[in-house]
Design a protein around this motif. Structure first.
Motif, short mmCIF file in Angstrom:
data_model
loop_
_atom_site.label_atom_id
_atom_site.label_comp_id
_atom_site.label_asym_id
_atom_site.label_seq_id
_atom_site.Cartn_x
_atom_site.Cartn_y
_atom_site.Cartn_z
N UNK A 1 -16.81 38.53 119.06
CA UNK A 1 -18.11 38.87 119.58
C UNK A 1 -18.64 37.68 120.38
N UNK A 2 -19.20 37.93 121.53
CA UNK A 2 -19.73 36.89 122.40
C UNK A 2 -21.20 36.70 122.10
N UNK A 3 -21.61 35.43 121.92
CA UNK A 3 -23.02 35.14 121.68
C UNK A 3 -23.78 35.12 122.99
N UNK A 4 -25.06 35.51 122.96
CA UNK A 4 -25.90 35.43 124.13
C UNK A 4 -26.18 33.96 124.44
N UNK A 5 -26.33 33.64 125.71
CA UNK A 5 -26.63 32.27 126.11
C UNK A 5 -27.75 32.29 127.13
N UNK A 6 -28.53 31.26 127.13
CA UNK A 6 -29.59 31.08 128.11
C UNK A 6 -28.98 30.45 129.36
N UNK A 7 -29.57 30.69 130.51
CA UNK A 7 -29.09 30.04 131.73
C UNK A 7 -29.23 28.53 131.62
N UNK A 8 -30.20 28.06 130.83
CA UNK A 8 -30.37 26.63 130.62
C UNK A 8 -29.13 26.00 130.00
N UNK A 9 -28.36 26.78 129.24
CA UNK A 9 -27.15 26.27 128.62
C UNK A 9 -26.11 25.86 129.66
N UNK A 10 -26.23 26.34 130.88
CA UNK A 10 -25.24 26.07 131.91
C UNK A 10 -25.70 25.01 132.91
N UNK A 11 -26.95 24.54 132.79
CA UNK A 11 -27.43 23.51 133.70
C UNK A 11 -26.67 22.22 133.48
N UNK A 12 -26.32 21.55 134.56
CA UNK A 12 -25.63 20.28 134.53
C UNK A 12 -24.31 20.33 133.79
N UNK A 13 -23.74 21.50 133.58
CA UNK A 13 -22.47 21.62 132.87
C UNK A 13 -21.36 20.92 133.63
N UNK A 14 -21.44 20.87 134.94
CA UNK A 14 -20.40 20.24 135.75
C UNK A 14 -20.49 18.73 135.75
N UNK A 15 -21.59 18.14 135.23
CA UNK A 15 -21.77 16.70 135.24
C UNK A 15 -21.12 16.01 134.05
N UNK A 16 -20.72 16.74 133.02
CA UNK A 16 -20.15 16.15 131.83
C UNK A 16 -18.65 15.91 132.02
#
Length: 101
Positions: free
Chosen positions: A1-16
């Motif tokens: 089952x996939x959990x719901x995620x907020x768009x905020x969870x994906x902010x700056x994901x490419x910077x890590x």
């Protein structure tokens, strides 16, 4: 089952780095001077974030519905005919025959 995620969870994901995503620390963190913020930290010495470091706080107009579907049917606000599909026109829901295309 996939959990719901907020768009905020994906902010700056490419910077890590891969290590940071795995819970490790980056080389920059390990070489930081004692008492000094690690490189890439968003806070300055006075605790204030530099301009442009966070998402825009401008308000966005909410989406507006332009179409409604009622499986049991609903009355057209102009002619009163009961239809399944209605479109917004001048702030009311009207049938396809009354809609000015």
């Amino acid at each position: 089952m996939v959990e719901d995620a907020s768009l905020d969870d994906f902010l700056d994901a490419g910077d890590e780095s891969e290590d940071e995503r795995d819970g490790g620390s980056s080389a920059e963190d390990e070489t930081a001077e004692p008492g000094r913020e690690p490189a890439g930290s968003e806070a300055s010495a006075d605790g204030v974030k530099p301009a442009g470091s966070e998402a825009s706080t401008e308000t966005v107009e909410p989406a507006v519905t332009t179409y409604a579907w009622s499986p049991e049917g609903a009355a057209c606000a102009e002619c009163g005919e009961v239809v399944e599909r209605r479109w917004t026109q001048d702030g009311i829901l009207v049938c396809g025959a009354c809609k000015r295309w």
